[in-house]
Design an enzyme around this catalytic site. Structure first.
Site, short mmCIF file in Angstrom:
data_model
loop_
_atom_site.label_atom_id
_atom_site.label_comp_id
_atom_site.label_asym_id
_atom_site.label_seq_id
_atom_site.Cartn_x
_atom_site.Cartn_y
_atom_site.Cartn_z
N HIS A 173 0.41 -1.29 -0.15
CA HIS A 173 0.06 -0.27 -0.43
C HIS A 173 1.17 1.20 -0.16
CE1 HIS A 173 -3.59 -1.83 0.90
NE2 HIS A 173 -3.31 -2.54 1.46
N ASN A 229 -10.72 -2.41 2.46
CA ASN A 229 -9.95 -3.16 1.29
C ASN A 229 -11.48 -2.06 0.34
OD1 ASN A 229 -7.15 -3.51 1.13
ND2 ASN A 229 -7.60 -5.68 0.90
N TYR A 285 1.41 -4.17 11.67
CA TYR A 285 1.36 -2.42 11.46
C TYR A 285 1.87 -1.96 13.09
CZ TYR A 285 -2.12 -3.94 8.51
OH TYR A 285 -2.62 -4.63 7.42
#
Ligand code: HDE
Length: 686
Positions: A76, A149, A363
């Site tokens: 991304h 998404n 993350y």
């Protein structure tokens, strides 16, 4: 000639050669506030002598420049973002105690970033790919990041396969190409060996993989989450974003050509819409269900490769999101934004989905390598907008200055009249209690093992034209695969998904049809879901869409003005194009154009108008840019409105009469649609 005030010699007028701060302009300084008098010339020993190490202004400037980049996101990397707000329209206190859902009309600030997955930060906007849809809600009980998404399922079930998936789709390891493309050996090798990827593959190969605008994509939280109310009662929940403009996609040839015409097509489209006050908006909906329903389904709700069709569990719209402000600075905000699935707030909770569980680690971990410090939460775009306090201290780039002695807990410093610092609160986040038992194993649940039923359901939910797009996209991608055994293996699986799909892909690739693959678990029949088709849910509107008006010498000013007025009245926008931008004589007066013909191909617009005289059309019928402008609009199934005079150009471009080819008056209505029935006339689909 313009005077060059930047060049300064020993004879020059010192002080006059620079732009000097006046009035309200702030003084330029070093990073430590020392005013700078000369931003043109480094400090030298004589006019032609060496530069001096002493020049701290030069050194600081170059030093900072050398370190301007941070690592791009591993996935991304290419993205665009905007600020806005979430507004609760239907409160759900009975389901969740989250403060953002508590009251009708309550607004919560958001920062939303859209992205492609596979390409690097400088890659193009319009390849076939999944789109990221990450929303940071700055709630008054902390930040909630919903990182989803535009496709409701994911390729894999278990986080341990993520690095393999991403390695396979990114540039191949030895040659470093292709950039931002799944049409190559390693991706299809991995996919064909991992049947759990097939459902998401079908979505990515459908028109969902080539969205026309970021303002026209749906968003999905993908995983099953939990909502928890004040009493601690919990329900399962899936999150959905629905674009108010409807979902709209490119035709494949159009998306490929858009890459050449404008690398930044999606970024520009989002920026310009917000800039002109045309704020993109999404409905926010929840799909709420209990464990009884979850147990009754033939698949597992903790399996991120499955959807729950809205015909089975309906969507309830509870809010809307409006994006109404562009970032002030791309790096400070969009690039430094750190989204974390572990950012949840009281009232929203996580589940045991093994993909989500892995994300909870990844993350946070990735932010340390991108932003360099555990204090990344202090960067303004990442900091909560509510107060925050704890005993975490120090670390690289600490920008807060905590006061007092209390940096541990428990403490009793309050008994001595000192500030004891923050303490846990009874209303704080509590993980919903859940019994857990079992052996320690590396294993997947039996109910995760059906890999064909939902891809088949997706295929069965599409229109015939959409099915042809999927079959053609797979054929195209497999044609870029150079190893026959990978193609064979994939074709065997495609037959398992649906015999028609397998056959069309085999014929399209000129391959023999292999025996169908033997599935791990026999597929079950699932009812098609009309909600999954873009074409069945087409929003007939001009809002958010742009009509290009091609004009040339002698064009009728009245025609152009009338069309512009009609399009704008229907909330569309207009872009004028002419062979020259600077000004062209019309039948009455001169007119400037927004774009030059050669640089404004029709792929950039949703419909085209040809306001041309016979003479101008005859001239343009000899210009490849003009012919391509019209023939592409026709091939991309767009509405074309034309004056009678434009006939020579229409004929030269091969335009045939159909519902989408109209006079100028009919264009604003015709431009609300694409003409799928036209497709067999312009392209041979698989
Ligand atoms: Fe991500 N993903 N992901 N992903 N993802 C990242 O986090 C990862 C997954 C998604 O605009 C990274 O901050 C793992 C699913 C979006 O900044 C990284 C797994 C979904 C974004 C990461 C997944 C997503 C990311 C890269 C499997 C949809 C961009 C930089 C367990 C629900 C967010 C970063 C933005 C970004 C890891 C699977 C969506 C490396 C390990 C499923 C939209 O941490």
């Amino acid at each position: 000639m313009a005077e060059d005030k930047h060049f300064k010699t020993e004879q020059g007028n010192a002080g006059e050669t620079h732009q000097i701060a006046t009035g309200d302009t702030p003084a330029m300084t070093t990073n430590f506030g020392v005013p700078i008098s000369d931003n043109e010339n480094s400090l030298k020993a004589g006019a032609r002598g060496p530069t001096l190490l002493e020049d701290f202004v030069l050194r600081e400037k170059i030093f900072h420049f050398d370190h301007e980049r941070i690592p791009e996101r591993i996935v991304h990397a290419r993205g665009s973002a905007a600020h806005g707000y979430f507004e609760c329209t239907d409160p759900i206190p009975e389901l969740s105690r989250a403060s953002l859902f508590a009251k009708k009309g309550k607004k919560t600030p958001v920062f939303t970033r859209f992205s492609t997955v596979a390409g690097g930060a400088g890659s193009v906007d319009t390849p076939r790919d999944v789109r990221g849809f990450a929303v940071k809600f700055y709630t008054d009980e902390g930040n909630w990041d919903l990182i989803g998404n535009n496709i409701p399922v994911f390729f894999i079930q278990d986080a341990i396969k993520f690095p393999d998936l991403i390695h396979s789709v990114k540039m191949e390891a030895d040659r470093a190409y292709p950039q931002a493309a799944s049409a190559h050996d390693t991706f299809w090798d991995f996919i064909s060996l991992m049947p759990e990827t097939f459902h998401t593959l079908m979505w990515a190969m459908s028109d969902r993989g080539i969205p026309r605008s970021l303002r026209m994509i749906e968003g999905f939280g993908v995983h099953t989450f939990k909502l928890v109310n004040k009493k601690g009662q919990e329900s399962f929940c899936k999150f959905h974003w629905r674009p108010r403009l409807g979902t709209q996609s490119f035709v494949w040839d159009e998306s490929a050509k858009t890459q050449g015409a404008d690398n930044d097509f999606h970024r520009r489209d989002l920026w310009e819409a917000i800039d002109r006050g045309d704020f993109p908006e999404w409905d926010f909906a929840v799909q709420v269900f209990d464990s009884e329903l979850a147990d009754s389904l033939p698949y597992d709700v903790l399996d991120a490769t499955k959807i729950i069709p809205e015909e089975v569990v309906p969507l309830r719209v509870i809010g809307r999101m409006v994006l109404d402000r562009n970032p002030d600075n791309f790096f400070a905000e969009t690039e430094q934004a750190a989204f974390l699935p572990s950012n949840v707030v009281p009232g929203i909770d996580l589940t045991d989905d093994p993909l989500l569980q892995g994300r909870l680690f990844s993350y946070l971990d990735t932010q340390k390598s991108r932003l360099g410090t555990t204090n990344f939460h202090q960067i303004p775009i990442n900091a909560p907008k509510c107060p925050f306090a704890n005993m975490q201290r120090d670390g690289l780039m600490q920008t807060h200055v905590p006061k007092g002695r209390a940096n541990y807990e428990p403490n009793s410093l309050d008994q001595a009249g000192e500030d004891p610092g923050p303490r846990p609160v009874s209303t704080g986040f509590r993980t919903a209690e859940q019994p857990v038992e079992g052996e320690k194993l590396r294993i997947r649940a039996e109910r995760f093992g059906d890999f064909y039923s939902q891809p088949r359901m997706y295929w069965n939910s599409l229109t015939e034209n959409e099915q042809a797009h999927v079959a053609s996209a797979i054929t195209f991608e497999l044609s870029k695969v150079s190893l026959d055994h990978i193609r064979d293996r994939m074709l065997a699986h495609l037959q398992g998904i649906h015999p028609d799909l397998g056959k069309r892909a085999a014929i399209g690739s000129g391959m023999d049809l292999p025996k169908p693959a033997k599935p791990f678990k026999a597929p079950v029949d699932l009812a098609p879901s009309g909600a999954l088709s873009i074409q069945k849910n087409w929003q007939k509107t001009l809002q958010g869409r742009q009509v290009a008006i091609l004009f040339a010498e002698g064009s009728s000013k009245a025609d152009i003005d009338a069309l512009k007025k009609a399009v704008e009245a229907a909330k569309g926008t207009v872009f004028t194009i002419a062979p020259k931008v600077g000004g062209i004589p019309l039948d009455r007066g001169m007119m400037k154009a927004d774009g030059q013909l050669a640089g404004s191909p029709s792929v950039l617009f949703d419909a085209v108008a040809l306001v041309l005289t016979e003479d101008a059309a005859a001239k343009l019928a000899k210009d490849s840019a003009a012919i391509g402008f019209v023939s592409d609009a026709f091939a991309h199934l767009k509405a074309i409105g034309a004056t009678d005079g434009a006939k020579a150009l229409l004929d030269r471009a091969g335009v045939e009469a159909d519902d989408g080819v109209t006079d100028l008056a009919g264009l604003p209505e015709a431009a609300k649609l694409r003409y799928w029935d036209r497709e067999p006339k312009v392209r041979d689909l698989a």
